[in-house]
Design a protein around this motif. Structure first.
Motif, PDB file in Angstrom:
ATOM      1  N   ASP A  16      -0.669 -42.598   4.896  1.00 30.40           N
ATOM      2  CA  ASP A  16      -0.093 -42.813   6.320  1.00 30.40           C
ATOM      3  C   ASP A  16       1.042 -43.449   6.123  1.00 30.40           C
ATOM      4  O   ASP A  16       1.161 -44.591   5.936  1.00 30.40           O
ATOM      5  CB  ASP A  16      -1.294 -43.565   7.082  1.00 30.40           C
ATOM      6  CG  ASP A  16      -0.646 -43.805   8.420  1.00 30.40           C
ATOM      7  OD1 ASP A  16       0.437 -43.419   8.770  1.00 30.40           O
ATOM      8  OD2 ASP A  16      -1.596 -44.147   9.458  1.00 30.40           O
ATOM      9  N   ALA A  17       2.262 -42.903   6.475  1.00 33.78           N
ATOM     10  CA  ALA A  17       3.532 -43.393   6.354  1.00 33.78           C
ATOM     11  C   ALA A  17       3.612 -44.816   7.306  1.00 33.78           C
ATOM     12  O   ALA A  17       4.653 -45.472   6.578  1.00 33.78           O
ATOM     13  CB  ALA A  17       4.516 -42.424   6.744  1.00 33.78           C
ATOM     14  N   GLY A  18       3.129 -45.035   8.106  1.00 34.42           N
ATOM     15  CA  GLY A  18       3.100 -46.112   8.903  1.00 34.42           C
ATOM     16  C   GLY A  18       2.235 -47.226   8.817  1.00 34.42           C
ATOM     17  O   GLY A  18       2.057 -48.064   9.311  1.00 34.42           O
ATOM     18  N   SER A  59      12.856 -38.665  13.224  1.00 32.40           N
ATOM     19  CA  SER A  59      13.842 -39.240  13.804  1.00 32.40           C
ATOM     20  C   SER A  59      13.875 -40.876  13.957  1.00 32.40           C
ATOM     21  O   SER A  59      12.690 -41.481  14.341  1.00 32.40           O
ATOM     22  CB  SER A  59      14.209 -38.350  15.169  1.00 32.40           C
ATOM     23  OG  SER A  59      13.370 -38.831  16.188  1.00 32.40           O
ATOM     24  N   ASN A  60      15.078 -41.430  14.477  1.00 32.95           N
ATOM     25  CA  ASN A  60      14.935 -42.817  14.953  1.00 32.95           C
ATOM     26  C   ASN A  60      14.139 -43.038  15.985  1.00 32.95           C
ATOM     27  O   ASN A  60      13.095 -43.865  16.005  1.00 32.95           O
ATOM     28  CB  ASN A  60      16.488 -43.171  15.163  1.00 32.95           C
ATOM     29  CG  ASN A  60      17.024 -43.560  13.683  1.00 32.95           C
ATOM     30  OD1 ASN A  60      16.485 -43.441  12.768  1.00 32.95           O
ATOM     31  ND2 ASN A  60      18.403 -43.732  13.885  1.00 32.95           N
ATOM     32  N   PRO A  61      14.215 -42.284  17.184  1.00 32.01           N
ATOM     33  CA  PRO A  61      13.121 -42.515  18.176  1.00 32.01           C
ATOM     34  C   PRO A  61      11.804 -42.393  17.641  1.00 32.01           C
ATOM     35  O   PRO A  61      11.062 -43.137  18.197  1.00 32.01           O
ATOM     36  CB  PRO A  61      13.579 -41.370  19.226  1.00 32.01           C
ATOM     37  CG  PRO A  61      15.121 -41.188  19.196  1.00 32.01           C
ATOM     38  CD  PRO A  61      15.185 -41.238  17.496  1.00 32.01           C
ATOM     39  N   ALA A 115      13.622 -41.977  -1.579  1.00 28.69           N
ATOM     40  CA  ALA A 115      12.075 -42.191  -1.186  1.00 28.69           C
ATOM     41  C   ALA A 115      11.406 -41.258  -2.069  1.00 28.69           C
ATOM     42  O   ALA A 115      10.306 -41.656  -2.467  1.00 28.69           O
ATOM     43  CB  ALA A 115      11.660 -42.078   0.204  1.00 28.69           C
ATOM     44  N   TYR A 116      11.889 -39.985  -2.329  1.00 22.88           N
ATOM     45  CA  TYR A 116      11.094 -38.954  -2.964  1.00 22.88           C
ATOM     46  C   TYR A 116      10.917 -39.670  -4.639  1.00 22.88           C
ATOM     47  O   TYR A 116       9.999 -39.716  -5.214  1.00 22.88           O
ATOM     48  CB  TYR A 116      11.864 -37.726  -3.071  1.00 22.88           C
ATOM     49  CG  TYR A 116      11.910 -37.021  -1.968  1.00 22.88           C
ATOM     50  CD1 TYR A 116      11.080 -37.287  -0.794  1.00 22.88           C
ATOM     51  CD2 TYR A 116      12.949 -36.046  -1.612  1.00 22.88           C
ATOM     52  CE1 TYR A 116      10.950 -36.606   0.260  1.00 22.88           C
ATOM     53  CE2 TYR A 116      12.730 -35.089  -0.426  1.00 22.88           C
ATOM     54  CZ  TYR A 116      11.799 -35.636   0.548  1.00 22.88           C
ATOM     55  OH  TYR A 116      11.959 -34.741   1.741  1.00 22.88           O
ATOM     56  N   VAL A 145      11.371 -42.163   7.243  1.00 17.81           N
ATOM     57  CA  VAL A 145      12.640 -41.340   7.312  1.00 17.81           C
ATOM     58  C   VAL A 145      12.413 -40.288   6.273  1.00 17.81           C
ATOM     59  O   VAL A 145      12.709 -39.120   6.572  1.00 17.81           O
ATOM     60  CB  VAL A 145      13.783 -41.988   6.782  1.00 17.81           C
ATOM     61  CG1 VAL A 145      15.023 -41.361   6.084  1.00 17.81           C
ATOM     62  CG2 VAL A 145      14.168 -43.186   7.657  1.00 17.81           C
ATOM     63  N   ALA A 146      11.885 -40.477   5.250  1.00 18.72           N
ATOM     64  CA  ALA A 146      11.430 -39.213   4.341  1.00 18.72           C
ATOM     65  C   ALA A 146      10.444 -38.388   4.885  1.00 18.72           C
ATOM     66  O   ALA A 146      10.497 -37.148   4.220  1.00 18.72           O
ATOM     67  CB  ALA A 146      10.768 -40.009   2.750  1.00 18.72           C
TER      68      ALA A 146
END
Length: 223
Positions: A218-220, A169-171, A207-208, A164-165
């Motif tokens: 890597d955000a994921g 988008s949700n998709p 989040a910031y 999100v940060a």
């Protein structure tokens, strides 16, 4: 019909915004040239959305946004910004802005952002979000520590919050994490509830401030 108050200290800017929005059948309840007048106008008219400039005389857009967010009105503030105002945008989000839009956004993007904001969503201009991420996430202020309340989040919720940060988008989050859109929406609701946040923008700011994303991350990648 969506109702709007336009706040900008430049008459030509206000005139242009009014014309674009009225052609899209959006009702303009009034205009203000400074933050103090904006707060009073919102108090009287209770619009769905305020288009808020940030740098104005008398009372700036950040303080005006803070006062409007504290009022008992359904109004949401959509900040109008330029590339050179990252610090101001960040402070406006902390003050309670519902989203932000570049001043040079096209007609269709402006109308879409206003309607999306009125519907309770969170328009986040990707180009500005990227700059804020670079400034506040890749180079967090000295001494920034992870707030204890983030410990309430699960590993998956931390993943979602970081995405999100990053402006996903949700998709996009669903695709990146290989989960359903409904599951993403559920995670976002739980994040907001656990952290006591009002909306997605506040989740981005949290989040910031938590330093969840740093250069090279890597955000994921969180398990």
């Amino acid at each position: 019909m969506t109702s709007v108050v336009i706040v900008d200290d430049q008459t030509l800017v206000r005139d242009g915004l009014r014309l674009i929005l009225e052609l899209a059948d959006i009702e303009i309840l009034g205009e203000a040239a400074d933050g103090a007048a904006a707060v009073e106008l919102v108090r009287r008219t209770r619009p769905d959305v305020v288009l808020m400039d940030l740098r104005m005389p008398s009372l700036d857009g950040i303080e005006a946004t803070r006062r409007i967010a504290a009022m008992d009105v359904p109004t949401r503030v959509l900040v109008l910004t330029t590339f050179g105002l990252d610090q101001y945008v960040y402070e406006a989000l902390r003050a309670g802005a519902a989203g932000f839009l570049l001043k040079d956004a096209g007609r269709e993007r402006l109308v879409e952002a206003v309607r999306t904001t009125a519907a309770g969503e969170t328009p986040l201009a990707p180009a500005v979000l990227e700059r804020i991420v670079n400034h506040y996430v890749r180079r967090p202020p000295p001494g920034l520590v992870k707030p204890p309340r983030l410990e309430a989040l699960s590993n998956r919720e931390i993943q979602v919050l970081r995405l999100v940060a990053a402006g996903r988008s949700n998709p996009e989050i669903a695709q990146e994490l290989f989960i359903s859109l409904a599951t993403v929406k559920s995670h976002v609701r739980h994040i907001l509830s656990k952290l006591g946040l009002r909306d997605r923008v506040q989740a981005v700011v949290a989040a910031y401030e938590a330093g969840l994303t740093t250069a090279g991350d890597d955000a994921g990648s969180t398990p």
